[in-house]
Motif scaffolding. Structure first.
Motif, PDB file in Angstrom:
ATOM      1  N   LYS A   1       0.853  -0.979  -0.158  1.00 39.03           N
ATOM      2  CA  LYS A   1       0.061  -0.032   0.105  1.00 39.03           C
ATOM      3  C   LYS A   1       0.718   1.248  -0.041  1.00 39.03           C
ATOM      4  CE  LYS A   1      -3.994  -1.932   2.173  1.00 39.03           C
ATOM      5  NZ  LYS A   1      -4.939  -1.717   1.347  1.00 39.03           N
ATOM      6  N   HIS A   2       0.624   2.065  -0.984  1.00 46.08           N
ATOM      7  CA  HIS A   2       1.505   3.327  -1.084  1.00 46.08           C
ATOM      8  C   HIS A   2       0.504   4.475  -0.194  1.00 46.08           C
ATOM      9  CE1 HIS A   2       3.120   1.147  -4.555  1.00 46.08           C
ATOM     10  NE2 HIS A   2       4.091   1.495  -3.944  1.00 46.08           N
ATOM     11  N   GLN A   3       1.627   5.278   0.333  1.00 47.53           N
ATOM     12  CA  GLN A   3       1.051   6.347   1.066  1.00 47.53           C
ATOM     13  C   GLN A   3       1.194   7.775   0.174  1.00 47.53           C
ATOM     14  OE1 GLN A   3       1.489   6.474   5.391  1.00 47.53           O
ATOM     15  NE2 GLN A   3       2.262   8.684   5.177  1.00 47.53           N
ATOM     16  N   VAL A   4       0.130   8.436   0.165  1.00 47.81           N
ATOM     17  CA  VAL A   4       0.007   9.607  -0.564  1.00 47.81           C
ATOM     18  C   VAL A   4      -0.243  10.802   0.294  1.00 47.81           C
ATOM     19  CG1 VAL A   4      -0.897  10.631  -2.880  1.00 47.81           C
ATOM     20  CG2 VAL A   4      -0.779   8.212  -2.723  1.00 47.81           C
TER      21      VAL A   4
ATOM     22  N   LEU B   1      -7.992   7.585  -3.950  1.00 46.74           N
ATOM     23  CA  LEU B   1      -6.772   7.030  -3.579  1.00 46.74           C
ATOM     24  C   LEU B   1      -7.043   5.773  -2.527  1.00 46.74           C
ATOM     25  CD1 LEU B   1      -4.702  10.193  -1.992  1.00 46.74           C
ATOM     26  CD2 LEU B   1      -4.523   9.087  -4.076  1.00 46.74           C
TER      27      LEU B   1
ATOM     28  N   ASP C   1      -6.143   1.312  -3.056  1.00 44.25           N
ATOM     29  CA  ASP C   1      -5.490   1.042  -1.923  1.00 44.25           C
ATOM     30  C   ASP C   1      -4.302   1.730  -1.743  1.00 44.25           C
ATOM     31  OD1 ASP C   1      -7.249  -1.246  -1.786  1.00 44.25           O
ATOM     32  OD2 ASP C   1      -6.160  -2.720  -3.283  1.00 44.25           O
ATOM     33  N   CYS C   2      -4.514   2.842  -1.616  1.00 42.17           N
ATOM     34  CA  CYS C   2      -3.549   3.985  -1.041  1.00 42.17           C
ATOM     35  C   CYS C   2      -3.842   4.327   0.344  1.00 42.17           C
ATOM     36  CB  CYS C   2      -3.297   5.114  -2.189  1.00 42.17           C
ATOM     37  SG  CYS C   2      -2.490   4.744  -3.865  1.00 42.17           S
TER      38      CYS C   2
ATOM     39  N   CYS D   1       5.946   9.311   2.933  1.00 41.97           N
ATOM     40  CA  CYS D   1       4.867   9.082   2.007  1.00 41.97           C
ATOM     41  C   CYS D   1       6.042   8.600   0.769  1.00 41.97           C
ATOM     42  CB  CYS D   1       4.195  10.404   1.767  1.00 41.97           C
ATOM     43  SG  CYS D   1       2.880  10.621   2.938  1.00 41.97           S
ATOM     44  N   ASP D   2       5.102   7.971  -0.061  1.00 46.13           N
ATOM     45  CA  ASP D   2       5.637   7.393  -1.357  1.00 46.13           C
ATOM     46  C   ASP D   2       5.495   8.526  -2.485  1.00 46.13           C
ATOM     47  OD1 ASP D   2       6.655   4.471  -0.896  1.00 46.13           O
ATOM     48  OD2 ASP D   2       4.405   4.722  -0.087  1.00 46.13           O
ATOM     49  N   TYR D   3       4.497   9.104  -2.521  1.00 44.72           N
ATOM     50  CA  TYR D   3       3.934  10.211  -3.556  1.00 44.72           C
ATOM     51  C   TYR D   3       3.288  11.453  -2.652  1.00 44.72           C
ATOM     52  CZ  TYR D   3       4.411   5.914  -6.213  1.00 44.72           C
ATOM     53  OH  TYR D   3       4.922   4.633  -6.682  1.00 44.72           O
TER      54      TYR D   3
ATOM     55  N   ARG E   1       2.923   5.619 -10.163  1.00 43.67           N
ATOM     56  CA  ARG E   1       3.213   4.316  -9.748  1.00 43.67           C
ATOM     57  C   ARG E   1       4.190   3.295 -10.665  1.00 43.67           C
ATOM     58  NH1 ARG E   1      -1.161   1.972  -5.662  1.00 43.67           N
ATOM     59  NH2 ARG E   1      -2.403   1.687  -7.561  1.00 43.67           N
TER      60      ARG E   1
ATOM     61  N   GLY F   1       6.390   1.616  -0.495  1.00 40.87           N
ATOM     62  CA  GLY F   1       4.973   1.218   0.130  1.00 40.87           C
ATOM     63  C   GLY F   1       4.940   0.668   1.387  1.00 40.87           C
TER      64      GLY F   1
END
Length: 351
Positions: free
Chosen positions: A4-7, A27, A31-32, A58-60, A153, A160
């Motif tokens: 799961k990516h954190q935005v 988001l 699944d973010c 966060c990733d993004y 992504r 993630g």
């Protein structure tokens, strides 16, 4: 394994509540994990420190700009612009979205002050220098964020997050088991120390108090006089015992080493009592009466200077091990450490 990516969602807040809801919904469908101003109002330096930490995790980074510039920080720059600058500075993958028809926005959603408007337009120009997209409604924004993030992504795969049970590899599990075992050992050690500390040692023999040992040697063995023994009595203090056995028990030593060091102490003490006899015997001839060893062992435990060894060893190892306690180590260092005055004495003797 599912990641799961954190935005981080960056924008002004009150004028973009509906837009942010659509973005967060998009988001979650991907699944973010959304993160942003809902978690903390950016109003002070402490909040800014927290915001930077969250951006780092966060990733993004998603930026939304409409008709408001937002709350201004101590340096005269809005927190939204500060967030954007920090994301750029730290190399975070960024997607930006600007409202395409700000002239049609309600007056409540447009900056009224000329100086703030200038800052807003300058911020927009800065953002436009990078790749950005335009939206005209909350629904339109949600759809574009969803499609853009899918492409982002693919282009910039993020690390993630995974659920803890999936992140537990065999290696990590083994390390956890080792740490649990170590904790259990330390807890046992602490219990032992606490039990020893409960004993009142004020009336126990210690320090320069002495213990005696009697040694018998067959000095003139012959067929005619097989029992020609010479008896010698030696005394040594508890401090001397620690000096001799202490180094062997640092980090745990075997009971064999423990006994060897005591026999060595007795051997050297014979020299003080009977130098002539000392010249005729060897260290291997020294006996260690069981009653003497047991007394030493019990006394040092009662004084809190030694404890049973707790290190893990092979099943086939039947040896008994002993370890100096912290109190024992302090006592050893205090007795054995070289002092300046000792060195000066040695130098004067040599000269």
């Amino acid at each position: 394994m599912e990641f799961k990516h954190q935005v981080f969602v960056s924008s002004t807040y009150k004028d973009l509540i509906e837009e942010r809801q659509h973005v967060i919904h998009a988001l979650l469908e991907l699944d973010c994990i959304p993160a942003g101003m809902e978690l903390f109002p950016a109003t002070d330096e402490d909040a800014w420190s927290l915001i930077k930490e969250v951006i780092d995790s966060c990733d993004y980074y998603v930026l939304i700009i409409s008709g408001k510039y937002g709350s201004v920080g101590p340096k005269g720059i809005s927190y939204t612009e500060m967030e954007y600058d920090y994301a750029v500075e730290t190399g975070k993958p960024i997607i930006c979205f600007l409202h395409s028809q700000t002239d049609e926005l309600p007056a409540s959603k447009i900056e009224k002050k000329e100086d703030i408007n200038i800052k807003l337009e300058s911020f927009k120009d800065k953002v436009k220098s990078r790749h950005c997209k335009f939206y005209n409604s909350p629904e339109d924004l949600g759809g574009k964020v969803s499609r853009s993030l899918i492409q982002l992504r693919k282009k910039h795969p993020g690390e993630g997050w995974v659920r803890g049970k999936f992140a537990m590899t065999d290696k990590i599990k083994s390390e956890f088991d080792q740490m649990r075992a170590k904790i259990a050992e330390l807890e046992l050690e602490l219990v032992k120390k606490m039990e020893i500390q409960e004993i009142d040692t004020s009336d126990l023999e210690q320090g320069e108090d002495t213990i005696k040992s009697v040694q018998k040697f067959n000095t003139k063995p012959s067929w005619s006089e097989p029992d020609n023994y010479e008896e010698v009595k030696v005394e040594f203090s508890w401090n001397e015992i620690i000096k001799y056995v202490g180094p062997a028990l640092q980090g745990e030593g075997s009971e064999v080493d423990f006994k060897y060091k005591l026999r060595l102490l007795i051997y050297h003490k014979i020299h003080d009592v009977n130098p002539e006899l000392y010249e005729t015997i060897k260290h291997k001839n020294i006996g260690l009466p069981l009653v003497v060893f047991d007394k030493v062992k019990v006394q040092l435990q009662a004084l809190g200077l030694i404890e049973s060894g707790i290190k893990r060893r092979s099943v086939s190892d039947n040896e008994t091990y002993w370890n100096l306690t912290r109190k024992g180590e302090k006592s050893l260092l205090n007795l054995q450490a070289k002092r300046k005055k000792d060195s000066e004495k040695e130098d004067s003797i040599e000269n």
